[in-house]
Design an enzyme around this catalytic site. Sequence first.
Site, PDB file in Angstrom:
ATOM      1  N   SER A 179       0.853  -1.181   0.000  1.00 53.36           N
ATOM      2  CA  SER A 179       0.000   0.000   0.000  1.00 53.36           C
ATOM      3  C   SER A 179       0.890   1.232   0.000  1.00 53.36           C
ATOM      4  O   SER A 179       1.863   1.287   0.744  1.00 53.36           O
ATOM      5  CB  SER A 179      -0.891   0.005   1.250  1.00 53.36           C
ATOM      6  OG  SER A 179      -1.706   1.135   1.278  1.00 53.36           O
TER       7      SER A 179
ATOM      8  N   LYS B  18      -8.811   3.902   1.565  1.00 59.36           N
ATOM      9  CA  LYS B  18      -8.932   2.455   1.753  1.00 59.36           C
ATOM     10  C   LYS B  18     -10.281   1.958   1.229  1.00 59.36           C
ATOM     11  O   LYS B  18     -10.378   0.880   0.635  1.00 59.36           O
ATOM     12  CB  LYS B  18      -8.777   2.101   3.237  1.00 59.36           C
ATOM     13  CG  LYS B  18      -7.401   2.373   3.802  1.00 59.36           C
ATOM     14  CD  LYS B  18      -6.370   1.481   3.150  1.00 59.36           C
ATOM     15  CE  LYS B  18      -5.009   1.600   3.772  1.00 59.36           C
ATOM     16  NZ  LYS B  18      -4.012   0.743   3.114  1.00 59.36           N
TER      17      LYS B  18
ATOM     18  N   VAL C  12      -3.177  -2.733  13.948  1.00 66.48           N
ATOM     19  CA  VAL C  12      -2.446  -3.999  13.915  1.00 66.48           C
ATOM     20  C   VAL C  12      -1.219  -3.901  14.830  1.00 66.48           C
ATOM     21  O   VAL C  12      -0.360  -3.031  14.633  1.00 66.48           O
ATOM     22  CB  VAL C  12      -1.985  -4.343  12.483  1.00 66.48           C
ATOM     23  CG1 VAL C  12      -1.317  -5.710  12.452  1.00 66.48           C
ATOM     24  CG2 VAL C  12      -3.159  -4.299  11.511  1.00 66.48           C
TER      25      VAL C  12
END
Length: 344
Positions: A89, A177, A205
């Site tokens: 990304s 996103k 995360v």
Amino acid sequence: MASINSGVGKTVLVTGGSGYVAAEVLNSFLIRGYNVKTTVRNEASAEKIKKSHAKYLDQLSFAIVKDLQLPGGHDEAVKGVDGVIHTASPFVLQVEDNARDLLEPAVNGTLEVLKSVQKNNPAVKRVVITSSFAAIIDIFQGPRPGYTYTEKDWNPTTYDVAANPSTPGGVSYCASKSFAEKAAFDYVAEHNPNFTITALNPPMVYGPSSVLFPGFDKLNTSSADIYRLINGTSSSVPETSFFGFVDVRDLAEAHVRAYESEDAAGQRYITCSGGYTYQQICDVIRAEFPGKRDVVPEGNVGEKYPDVYVVDNGKIRRELGMEFRSLKTCVVDMVEQFIEYEKA
């Protein structure tokens, strides 16, 4: 859970293999016997992966892709693989133009991978895309007490709002996103390729990193987020913005299950362990690491969990059989790794 894929003798392409999430995804496939080709920006990144994944060298190969958005940039990389895991990304520190620096790279980076697969490798039957809970949450609703987010939710920020120069970069990043994930599903619906896609939507995360330690000044965003709590730079407990987390090891496991499951075709999955606050993280560190207690912000120990939205992980538990590590396990393993780094 019907399976369309299994490891031994098969090769998957993992884009952006030097990333924090991707490094763990590599492990999850390699440990099952898959051969893994991964894209990197340069030879130096490939060498770092060889060191961090040294016991799997005979299963690893590399393809250099310098620019995610380059048309045809993945054409060679996708050849000879059985499936694709798209974790790469674009990450931009300096945002001058929301559309140019955030929205277009996210959408184009995803579409170029899909185009390359359709054009060059009809053998690929599944592409797994690392999306984000940012593609689900409605940022403008704030903590939204009593609301439960599910896979039916989409970030409602419009392109015009996200591209507006006055819109904060964080809002536009979250919207990017959503646009990238929608573009992927739209591409499949419009072009009817040989492959199906599955999207994973993790919130924050955390967890120990499989990336070669770069030095404390170059930690990935997630690691730096927690390390600041034990290195004396945070004098108070930070405010929690996203009330959901996942251990990076569980997220990596979810990628394999999403790839192997026939039932995951065309699905999106919230990949979340549960809710959390920075106060809870500080409480865990202070309780489990007495030697760090003096530098970890104390805040309001044992503070009641706030009345905020819930992130529903029921779908991925039911359909992919996922189980998730606790916040305590995630944080303890992460801090133990930091302490090993400090000793070294």
